[in-house]
Design a protein around this motif. Structure first.
Motif, PDB file in Angstrom:
ATOM      1  N   ILE A 282      27.963  36.513  41.318  1.00  0.00           N
ATOM      2  CA  ILE A 282      28.079  36.087  39.926  1.00  0.00           C
ATOM      3  C   ILE A 282      29.044  37.015  39.182  1.00  0.00           C
ATOM      4  O   ILE A 282      28.876  38.237  39.186  1.00  0.00           O
ATOM      5  N   HIS A 283      30.044  36.416  38.533  1.00  0.00           N
ATOM      6  CA  HIS A 283      31.058  37.153  37.790  1.00  0.00           C
ATOM      7  C   HIS A 283      31.107  36.688  36.345  1.00  0.00           C
ATOM      8  O   HIS A 283      30.638  35.595  36.008  1.00  0.00           O
ATOM      9  N   VAL A 284      31.734  37.495  35.487  1.00  0.00           N
ATOM     10  CA  VAL A 284      32.103  37.100  34.135  1.00  0.00           C
ATOM     11  C   VAL A 284      33.611  37.265  34.023  1.00  0.00           C
ATOM     12  O   VAL A 284      34.177  38.275  34.455  1.00  0.00           O
ATOM     13  N   THR A 285      34.274  36.286  33.427  1.00  0.00           N
ATOM     14  CA  THR A 285      35.732  36.198  33.500  1.00  0.00           C
ATOM     15  C   THR A 285      36.472  37.294  32.752  1.00  0.00           C
ATOM     16  O   THR A 285      37.616  37.606  33.075  1.00  0.00           O
ATOM     17  N   GLN A 286      35.860  37.849  31.685  1.00  0.00           N
ATOM     18  CA  GLN A 286      36.596  38.720  30.758  1.00  0.00           C
ATOM     19  C   GLN A 286      37.831  37.975  30.232  1.00  0.00           C
ATOM     20  O   GLN A 286      38.940  38.493  30.209  1.00  0.00           O
ATOM     21  N   GLY A 287      37.596  36.767  29.798  1.00  0.00           N
ATOM     22  CA  GLY A 287      38.651  35.919  29.280  1.00  0.00           C
ATOM     23  C   GLY A 287      38.120  34.520  29.071  1.00  0.00           C
ATOM     24  O   GLY A 287      36.943  34.235  29.303  1.00  0.00           O
ATOM     25  N   SER A 288      38.974  33.613  28.628  1.00  0.00           N
ATOM     26  CA  SER A 288      38.568  32.244  28.346  1.00  0.00           C
ATOM     27  C   SER A 288      38.590  31.391  29.609  1.00  0.00           C
ATOM     28  O   SER A 288      39.177  31.765  30.627  1.00  0.00           O
ATOM     29  N   TYR A 289      37.951  30.244  29.519  1.00  0.00           N
ATOM     30  CA  TYR A 289      37.891  29.285  30.635  1.00  0.00           C
ATOM     31  C   TYR A 289      39.290  28.830  31.033  1.00  0.00           C
ATOM     32  O   TYR A 289      39.696  28.966  32.189  1.00  0.00           O
ATOM     33  N   ALA A 290      40.047  28.318  30.047  1.00  0.00           N
ATOM     34  CA  ALA A 290      41.398  27.840  30.346  1.00  0.00           C
ATOM     35  C   ALA A 290      42.291  28.982  30.809  1.00  0.00           C
ATOM     36  O   ALA A 290      43.103  28.826  31.730  1.00  0.00           O
ATOM     37  N   GLY A 291      42.132  30.147  30.171  1.00  0.00           N
ATOM     38  CA  GLY A 291      42.948  31.292  30.561  1.00  0.00           C
ATOM     39  C   GLY A 291      42.665  31.766  31.971  1.00  0.00           C
ATOM     40  O   GLY A 291      43.581  32.167  32.704  1.00  0.00           O
ATOM     41  N   THR A 292      41.403  31.716  32.378  1.00  0.00           N
ATOM     42  CA  THR A 292      41.031  32.132  33.725  1.00  0.00           C
ATOM     43  C   THR A 292      41.586  31.175  34.771  1.00  0.00           C
ATOM     44  O   THR A 292      42.110  31.596  35.811  1.00  0.00           O
ATOM     45  N   ILE A 293      41.466  29.883  34.499  1.00  0.00           N
ATOM     46  CA  ILE A 293      42.011  28.891  35.428  1.00  0.00           C
ATOM     47  C   ILE A 293      43.520  29.092  35.571  1.00  0.00           C
ATOM     48  O   ILE A 293      44.067  29.074  36.682  1.00  0.00           O
ATOM     49  N   SER A 294      44.187  29.315  34.454  1.00  0.00           N
ATOM     50  CA  SER A 294      45.629  29.550  34.486  1.00  0.00           C
ATOM     51  C   SER A 294      45.966  30.823  35.258  1.00  0.00           C
ATOM     52  O   SER A 294      46.928  30.858  36.041  1.00  0.00           O
ATOM     53  N   TRP A 295      45.176  31.876  35.068  1.00  0.00           N
ATOM     54  CA  TRP A 295      45.419  33.152  35.759  1.00  0.00           C
ATOM     55  C   TRP A 295      45.262  32.993  37.272  1.00  0.00           C
ATOM     56  O   TRP A 295      46.048  33.514  38.053  1.00  0.00           O
ATOM     57  N   PHE A 296      44.256  32.250  37.701  1.00  0.00           N
ATOM     58  CA  PHE A 296      44.052  32.050  39.136  1.00  0.00           C
ATOM     59  C   PHE A 296      45.150  31.182  39.753  1.00  0.00           C
ATOM     60  O   PHE A 296      45.340  31.193  40.967  1.00  0.00           O
ATOM     61  N   GLN A 297      45.864  30.441  38.923  1.00  0.00           N
ATOM     62  CA  GLN A 297      47.002  29.673  39.422  1.00  0.00           C
ATOM     63  C   GLN A 297      48.295  30.486  39.419  1.00  0.00           C
ATOM     64  O   GLN A 297      49.318  30.014  39.903  1.00  0.00           O
ATOM     65  N   ASN A 298      48.220  31.689  38.878  1.00  0.00           N
ATOM     66  CA  ASN A 298      49.392  32.552  38.785  1.00  0.00           C
ATOM     67  C   ASN A 298      49.508  33.399  40.052  1.00  0.00           C
ATOM     68  O   ASN A 298      48.608  34.183  40.353  1.00  0.00           O
ATOM     69  N   PRO A 299      50.588  33.286  40.818  1.00  0.00           N
ATOM     70  CA  PRO A 299      50.710  34.055  42.062  1.00  0.00           C
ATOM     71  C   PRO A 299      50.618  35.560  41.861  1.00  0.00           C
ATOM     72  O   PRO A 299      50.249  36.287  42.785  1.00  0.00           O
ATOM     73  N   ALA A 300      50.919  36.032  40.648  1.00  0.00           N
ATOM     74  CA  ALA A 300      50.876  37.469  40.382  1.00  0.00           C
ATOM     75  C   ALA A 300      49.452  37.999  40.273  1.00  0.00           C
ATOM     76  O   ALA A 300      49.230  39.214  40.364  1.00  0.00           O
ATOM     77  N   ALA A 301      48.478  37.111  40.108  1.00  0.00           N
ATOM     78  CA  ALA A 301      47.107  37.557  39.866  1.00  0.00           C
ATOM     79  C   ALA A 301      46.516  38.289  41.062  1.00  0.00           C
ATOM     80  O   ALA A 301      45.841  39.302  40.929  1.00  0.00           O
ATOM     81  N   GLN A 302      46.713  37.729  42.252  1.00  0.00           N
ATOM     82  CA  GLN A 302      46.145  38.285  43.484  1.00  0.00           C
ATOM     83  C   GLN A 302      44.612  38.331  43.447  1.00  0.00           C
ATOM     84  O   GLN A 302      43.986  39.155  44.119  1.00  0.00           O
ATOM     85  N   VAL A 303      44.019  37.458  42.649  1.00  0.00           N
ATOM     86  CA  VAL A 303      42.568  37.312  42.579  1.00  0.00           C
ATOM     87  C   VAL A 303      42.250  35.831  42.388  1.00  0.00           C
ATOM     88  O   VAL A 303      43.088  35.051  41.942  1.00  0.00           O
ATOM     89  N   SER A 304      41.014  35.477  42.701  1.00  0.00           N
ATOM     90  CA  SER A 304      40.557  34.103  42.506  1.00  0.00           C
ATOM     91  C   SER A 304      39.044  34.081  42.650  1.00  0.00           C
ATOM     92  O   SER A 304      38.420  35.082  43.002  1.00  0.00           O
ATOM     93  N   ALA A 305      38.455  32.942  42.358  1.00  0.00           N
ATOM     94  CA  ALA A 305      37.046  32.689  42.631  1.00  0.00           C
ATOM     95  C   ALA A 305      36.935  31.233  43.049  1.00  0.00           C
ATOM     96  O   ALA A 305      37.835  30.429  42.800  1.00  0.00           O
ATOM     97  N   HIS A 306      35.827  30.897  43.680  1.00  0.00           N
ATOM     98  CA  HIS A 306      35.659  29.507  44.118  1.00  0.00           C
ATOM     99  C   HIS A 306      35.423  28.575  42.930  1.00  0.00           C
ATOM    100  O   HIS A 306      35.962  27.463  42.891  1.00  0.00           O
TER     101      HIS A 306
END
Length: 516
Positions: A249-273
């Motif tokens: 269980i995680h908390v995003t430290q950000g918004s829903y849309a922002g998190t989805i966008s971040w996980f689509q960003n190749p620079a992030a190097q992080v993701s969740a299911h």
């Protein structure tokens, strides 16, 4: 130009906890002096000629108006306005250039941060050619708001902007800052053609007969599917290559849309299911269960676990709604049954419990007792009743309400419909409430693009009527919680669907379910 007249507001769990006044508008007090934060928004809006309420709504969607003491978000964003500095988003640097305020002050000072956010938003409006007249209409700022989110795709930009405009429709009362609920005609422009990630998917192609909608997850059908960048996870073949025996269980430290966008960003190097939204528990899957998401900071735990991110910040409990807990718990229960994961705190852990973890999420504000109770089924209702539009003696509606069996998503044989008008004319559901207490209320309606964008559900609570606006264009064909309410004991009309709305499309009255 594509216009969508809407409260863009109909988040199912966001409750306007206000007694209806006159035409249903809350009686905001205008006599009290502005708080320092409210004054900062007023000053920034005037300085940069940005609609003040829109500026507040954008900040609320990003951070709930919390600057988090200058600590960065997961995507390295700062302050109330979430000014970002990362390889693909340089709004912090842009704000520094536009205002002359040093980056350090923009990060830590709320008033400076709000000025910076207003300057960046105005710069987007200028680039889009909004003149002085256009700037006075909040709906004309939709594309500028979408640009502010710096989403990597049109559908994510739409998701981001819709979240902001939803707040205008719902109203805001937080940290001494108030925005009254209001009707806005949003000019989505080209974003109207983007896939609506809030819409219920009709098939797995992402294209329905009535236009672009969401794509459903194949692993967990209630979730939408939006893939993370392939740079942010590892393709695998679980459970052949690894057994799945944990949920983290995680908390995003950000918004829903922002998190989805971040996980689509190749620079992030992080993701969740999976990512879960605060307001209504909506879920987006971004990495297939069989693949290894990079979420735990520990390769062994990444290999064996499924990561679930929850919108919000660990130090702000306002993000952890009952809708989020229930939706996430339903997902976890499904995953535990599917993969044989024990439904206890050995199989379901926080990110902070991963060996070697440097993160503290989900933090002390996460209510593990409530959450695990929902996961294990301890939250099973002790009493429940369902009232359909055909339930004898318990549903009443005027002759203005028609009857239809058009949609296969209906509950029972048919449902009722009516045109929206500036008059109440409600359809009421009556029930016998066994004892005074707190009850969950869920609604069922068929969804259709032609149904209402802001259908008012009125709940007769023990403290007066409360109204929740639901977007009946999506999310239908299932029970949808509109919140928990204190109800009196007795037999009386408990829930109504009103025709009094500025939303467009037919208002639908199908079924309600009340649970203790």
């Amino acid at each position: 130009m594509t216009l969508a007249r809407t409260r863009l507001a109909a988040l199912a769990t966001a409750i306007l906890t206000l007694i209806l006044v006159g035409a249903g508008r809350p009686a905001w007090s205008q006599s009290a002096p502005e708080s320092p934060l409210a004054a900062a928004f007023t000053k920034a809006a005037q300085t940069h000629d940005v609609p003040r309420d829109l500026l507040v709504a954008l900040a609320y969607a990003e951070t709930h108006l919390d600057g988090h003491n200058g600590e960065p978000s997961a995507s390295n964003g700062y302050g109330v306005m979430h000014l970002v500095s990362n390889p693909t988003n340089h709004s912090l640097e842009q704000a520094e250039k536009l205002t002359g305020i040093p980056a350090g002050e923009l990060k830590t000072d709320d008033a400076a941060n709000i000025l910076g956010g207003a300057a960046v938003l105005r710069a987007h409006a200028d680039a889009l050619g909004l003149d002085e007249t256009a700037r006075k209409d909040p709906g004309r700022w939709y594309k500028a708001v979408a640009k502010y989110g710096n989403a990597g795709s049109p559908e994510l930009a739409r998701l981001y902007a819709d979240a902001v405009y939803e707040q205008l429709g719902l109203g805001i009362d937080a940290r001494g800052v108030r925005v009254a609920p209001q009707e806005v005609t949003a000019d989505r422009g080209e974003y109207a053609k983007a896939r609506d990630l809030n819409a219920r998917a009709s098939d797995k192609s992402g294209q329905a007969a009535d236009g672009p909608v969401g794509i459903a997850s194949t692993d967990y059908p209630p979730a939408a599917w939006v893939p993370a960048s392939s740079s942010n996870y590892r393709v695998s073949n679980r459970e052949t290559s690894y057994n799945i025996d944990r949920v983290v269980i995680h908390v995003t430290q950000g918004s829903y849309a922002g998190t989805i966008s971040w996980f689509q960003n190749p620079a992030a190097q992080v993701s969740a299911h999976y990512v879960v939204r605060s307001s209504d528990g909506a879920i987006t899957q971004m990495v297939r269960d069989k693949d290894v998401a990079w979420h735990a900071g520990n390769s062994s735990y990444n290999n064996r676990s499924i990561g679930i991110e929850h919108e919000g910040w660990v130090d702000d409990p306002s993000w952890f709604t009952d809708a989020m807990y229930r939706s996430s718990a339903a997902l976890v229960r499904y995953l535990c049954d599917k993969y044989g994961i024990p439904k206890n705190r050995t199989g379901i852990i926080g990110h902070n419990e991963v060996p070697g973890a440097t993160h503290t999420d989900p933090g002390s504000n996460w209510n593990w007792t409530t959450y695990m109770n929902y996961v294990t089924g301890g939250g099973t209702p002790t009493w429940q009743t369902t009232v359909d539009n055909t339930t004898a003696g318990q549903f009443t509606a005027s002759e203005n309400w028609g009857t239809s069996s058009y949609s296969s998503q209906r509950y029972g044989a048919d449902y009722r419909f009516a045109e929206p008008v500036l008059a109440s004319d409600p359809a009421w559901y009556s029930a016998t409430i066994p004892s005074a207490g707190t009850y969950q209320i869920e609604v069922w309606y068929p969804a259709d693009p032609g149904y209402n964008s802001s259908a008012p559900y009125i709940v007769a609570t023990s403290s007066g009527n409360q109204t929740v606006y639901v977007d009946q264009r999506s999310g239908g064909g299932a029970w949808r919680s509109i919140g928990t309410f204190s109800l009196n004991a007795g037999t009386y009309p408990v829930v109504a669907v009103s025709r009094w709305t500025g939303g467009t499309g037919l208002v639908i009255a199908d079924a309600v379910r009340i649970s203790r």
